[in-house]
Motif scaffolding. Structure first.
Motif, PDB file in Angstrom:
ATOM      1  N   LYS A 154     -17.807  -0.676 -22.772  1.00 24.23           N
ATOM      2  CA  LYS A 154     -18.328   0.290 -23.498  1.00 24.23           C
ATOM      3  C   LYS A 154     -18.013   1.843 -23.937  1.00 24.23           C
ATOM      4  N   ALA A 155     -17.872   1.930 -22.330  1.00 23.15           N
ATOM      5  CA  ALA A 155     -17.211   4.016 -21.869  1.00 23.15           C
ATOM      6  C   ALA A 155     -15.613   3.929 -22.693  1.00 23.15           C
ATOM      7  N   ALA A 156     -14.971   2.506 -22.445  1.00 28.68           N
ATOM      8  CA  ALA A 156     -14.069   3.360 -23.495  1.00 28.68           C
ATOM      9  C   ALA A 156     -14.048   2.255 -25.244  1.00 28.68           C
ATOM     10  N   VAL A 157     -14.931   1.928 -25.700  1.00 25.24           N
ATOM     11  CA  VAL A 157     -15.422   2.210 -26.647  1.00 25.24           C
ATOM     12  C   VAL A 157     -15.152   3.118 -27.496  1.00 25.24           C
ATOM     13  N   HIS A 158     -16.775   3.833 -26.557  1.00 30.05           N
ATOM     14  CA  HIS A 158     -17.068   5.608 -27.350  1.00 30.05           C
ATOM     15  C   HIS A 158     -15.411   6.519 -27.842  1.00 30.05           C
ATOM     16  N   ALA A 159     -14.751   6.456 -26.497  1.00 31.32           N
ATOM     17  CA  ALA A 159     -13.643   7.494 -26.659  1.00 31.32           C
ATOM     18  C   ALA A 159     -12.861   6.611 -27.531  1.00 31.32           C
ATOM     19  N   MET A 160     -13.008   4.773 -27.929  1.00 33.12           N
ATOM     20  CA  MET A 160     -11.630   4.425 -28.883  1.00 33.12           C
ATOM     21  C   MET A 160     -12.369   4.835 -30.296  1.00 33.12           C
ATOM     22  N   SER A 161     -13.475   4.894 -30.596  1.00 36.48           N
ATOM     23  CA  SER A 161     -14.060   5.111 -31.830  1.00 36.48           C
ATOM     24  C   SER A 161     -14.015   6.650 -31.623  1.00 36.48           C
ATOM     25  N   ASN A 162     -14.023   7.394 -31.230  1.00 36.45           N
ATOM     26  CA  ASN A 162     -14.047   8.723 -31.770  1.00 36.45           C
ATOM     27  C   ASN A 162     -12.159   9.247 -31.556  1.00 36.45           C
ATOM     28  N   THR A 163     -11.279   8.694 -30.631  1.00 33.12           N
ATOM     29  CA  THR A 163     -10.289   8.540 -31.207  1.00 33.12           C
ATOM     30  C   THR A 163      -9.805   8.588 -32.195  1.00 33.12           C
ATOM     31  N   LEU A 164     -10.380   6.511 -33.129  1.00 33.25           N
ATOM     32  CA  LEU A 164      -9.979   6.503 -34.516  1.00 33.25           C
ATOM     33  C   LEU A 164     -10.670   7.180 -35.867  1.00 33.25           C
ATOM     34  N   ARG A 165     -12.199   8.042 -35.514  1.00 31.49           N
ATOM     35  CA  ARG A 165     -12.639   8.634 -36.002  1.00 31.49           C
ATOM     36  C   ARG A 165     -11.649   9.333 -36.373  1.00 31.49           C
ATOM     37  N   VAL A 166     -10.730  10.311 -35.758  1.00 29.02           N
ATOM     38  CA  VAL A 166      -9.831  11.461 -36.307  1.00 29.02           C
ATOM     39  C   VAL A 166      -9.129  11.162 -36.765  1.00 29.02           C
ATOM     40  N   GLU A 167      -8.029  10.240 -36.012  1.00 33.23           N
ATOM     41  CA  GLU A 167      -6.989   9.381 -36.405  1.00 33.23           C
ATOM     42  C   GLU A 167      -6.980   8.505 -38.322  1.00 33.23           C
ATOM     43  N   LEU A 168      -8.032   8.249 -38.152  1.00 33.54           N
ATOM     44  CA  LEU A 168      -8.412   7.784 -39.624  1.00 33.54           C
ATOM     45  C   LEU A 168      -8.554   8.263 -40.471  1.00 33.54           C
ATOM     46  N   ARG A 169      -9.876   9.276 -40.320  1.00 30.02           N
ATOM     47  CA  ARG A 169     -10.597  10.248 -41.391  1.00 30.02           C
ATOM     48  C   ARG A 169      -8.700  10.327 -42.964  1.00 30.02           C
ATOM     49  N   PRO A 170      -7.703  10.774 -42.347  1.00 30.22           N
ATOM     50  CA  PRO A 170      -7.195  11.054 -43.612  1.00 30.22           C
ATOM     51  C   PRO A 170      -6.541   9.708 -44.518  1.00 30.22           C
ATOM     52  N   PHE A 171      -7.299   8.622 -43.593  1.00 26.82           N
ATOM     53  CA  PHE A 171      -7.204   7.531 -44.667  1.00 26.82           C
ATOM     54  C   PHE A 171      -8.187   7.320 -45.969  1.00 26.82           C
ATOM     55  N   GLY A 172      -9.117   7.624 -45.614  1.00 27.87           N
ATOM     56  CA  GLY A 172     -10.519   7.668 -45.818  1.00 27.87           C
ATOM     57  C   GLY A 172     -11.341   6.804 -44.990  1.00 27.87           C
ATOM     58  N   ILE A 173     -10.615   5.648 -44.012  1.00 31.92           N
ATOM     59  CA  ILE A 173     -11.766   5.230 -43.300  1.00 31.92           C
ATOM     60  C   ILE A 173     -12.868   5.902 -42.746  1.00 31.92           C
ATOM     61  N   ASN A 174     -13.779   5.959 -42.694  1.00 30.89           N
ATOM     62  CA  ASN A 174     -15.085   6.350 -42.118  1.00 30.89           C
ATOM     63  C   ASN A 174     -15.200   5.747 -40.406  1.00 30.89           C
ATOM     64  N   VAL A 175     -15.486   6.215 -39.061  1.00 28.37           N
ATOM     65  CA  VAL A 175     -15.586   5.402 -38.065  1.00 28.37           C
ATOM     66  C   VAL A 175     -17.159   5.712 -37.573  1.00 28.37           C
ATOM     67  N   VAL A 176     -17.576   4.737 -37.330  1.00 32.22           N
ATOM     68  CA  VAL A 176     -19.446   5.096 -36.667  1.00 32.22           C
ATOM     69  C   VAL A 176     -19.046   4.096 -35.285  1.00 32.22           C
ATOM     70  N   LEU A 177     -19.393   5.186 -34.692  1.00 34.09           N
ATOM     71  CA  LEU A 177     -19.983   4.425 -33.291  1.00 34.09           C
ATOM     72  C   LEU A 177     -21.800   4.407 -33.334  1.00 34.09           C
ATOM     73  N   VAL A 178     -22.267   3.479 -32.884  1.00 28.30           N
ATOM     74  CA  VAL A 178     -23.346   2.671 -33.106  1.00 28.30           C
ATOM     75  C   VAL A 178     -23.078   2.857 -31.105  1.00 28.30           C
ATOM     76  N   VAL A 179     -24.876   2.964 -30.471  1.00 28.15           N
ATOM     77  CA  VAL A 179     -25.007   3.516 -29.130  1.00 28.15           C
ATOM     78  C   VAL A 179     -26.841   3.029 -28.737  1.00 28.15           C
ATOM     79  N   PRO A 180     -26.546   1.036 -29.063  1.00 26.57           N
ATOM     80  CA  PRO A 180     -27.925   0.960 -29.203  1.00 26.57           C
ATOM     81  C   PRO A 180     -28.127   0.982 -27.235  1.00 26.57           C
ATOM     82  N   GLY A 181     -29.416   0.986 -27.133  1.00 29.27           N
ATOM     83  CA  GLY A 181     -30.229   0.781 -25.817  1.00 29.27           C
ATOM     84  C   GLY A 181     -30.256  -0.314 -25.180  1.00 29.27           C
ATOM     85  N   ALA A 182     -31.346  -0.955 -24.886  1.00 35.51           N
ATOM     86  CA  ALA A 182     -31.634  -2.184 -24.251  1.00 35.51           C
ATOM     87  C   ALA A 182     -32.172  -3.337 -25.397  1.00 35.51           C
ATOM     88  N   ILE A 183     -30.898  -4.298 -25.347  1.00 37.01           N
ATOM     89  CA  ILE A 183     -32.121  -4.735 -26.751  1.00 37.01           C
ATOM     90  C   ILE A 183     -32.169  -6.503 -26.223  1.00 37.01           C
TER      91      ILE A 183
END
Length: 143
Positions: free
Chosen positions: A114-143
């Motif tokens: 899941k830490a890798a998902v966080h890093a991946m999401s942060n990278t994708l957010r920057v890479e995909l912004r020029p294409f009009g694609i929003n990347v959102v990371l949701v970080v829930p606690g215990a469910i």
């Protein structure tokens, strides 16, 4: 499978998808595009755990956690991005976990994936912004 039947009774279309399979993900995407003509949002809500001390878990169990939790999400992203980019818009919502930032005992492979998902999401957010694609990371606690 009863839960899926309940969704279909509510007129929600379901389809089979295995995020660890390139073929399954591609097939699901082709089905969506052929039925809808576009895709506007992807919610990447996938995750499996593997309990035990990280130093003692089998590498196979750790690989499976990464395959599903991290690479499964990336596999989905790689399939939707060409369509969203051609539409000049879309949203990708990746579900991470608070343990991706604050790891817990006996859940090391889940926490690390899941830490890798966080890093991946942060990278994708920057890479995909020029294409009009929003990347959102949701970080829930215990469910």
């Amino acid at each position: 499978m009863q839960d899926m039947a309940d969704l279909e009774a509510d007129k929600i279309v379901t389809l089979e998808l295995d995020v660890s399979s390139d073929k399954s993900v591609a097939s699901a995407m082709e089905s969506i595009i052929s039925k809808c003509g576009r895709i506007d949002i992807l919610v990447n809500n996938v995750g499996i755990g593997s309990t035990g001390p990280l130093a003692e878990l089998s590498l196979d169990a750790i690989k499976k956690a990464y395959e599903i939790n991290t690479l499964g999400q990336l596999r989905m992203v790689q399939q939707v991005v060409p369509y969203m980019a051609s539409q000049h818009g879309g949203s990708i919502v990746n579900i991470g976990s608070v343990v991706g930032k604050v790891p817990t005992l006996w859940a090391g492979s889940y926490c690390a994936s899941k830490a890798a998902v966080h890093a991946m999401s942060n990278t994708l957010r920057v890479e995909l912004r020029p294409f009009g694609i929003n990347v959102v990371l949701v970080v829930p606690g215990a469910i």
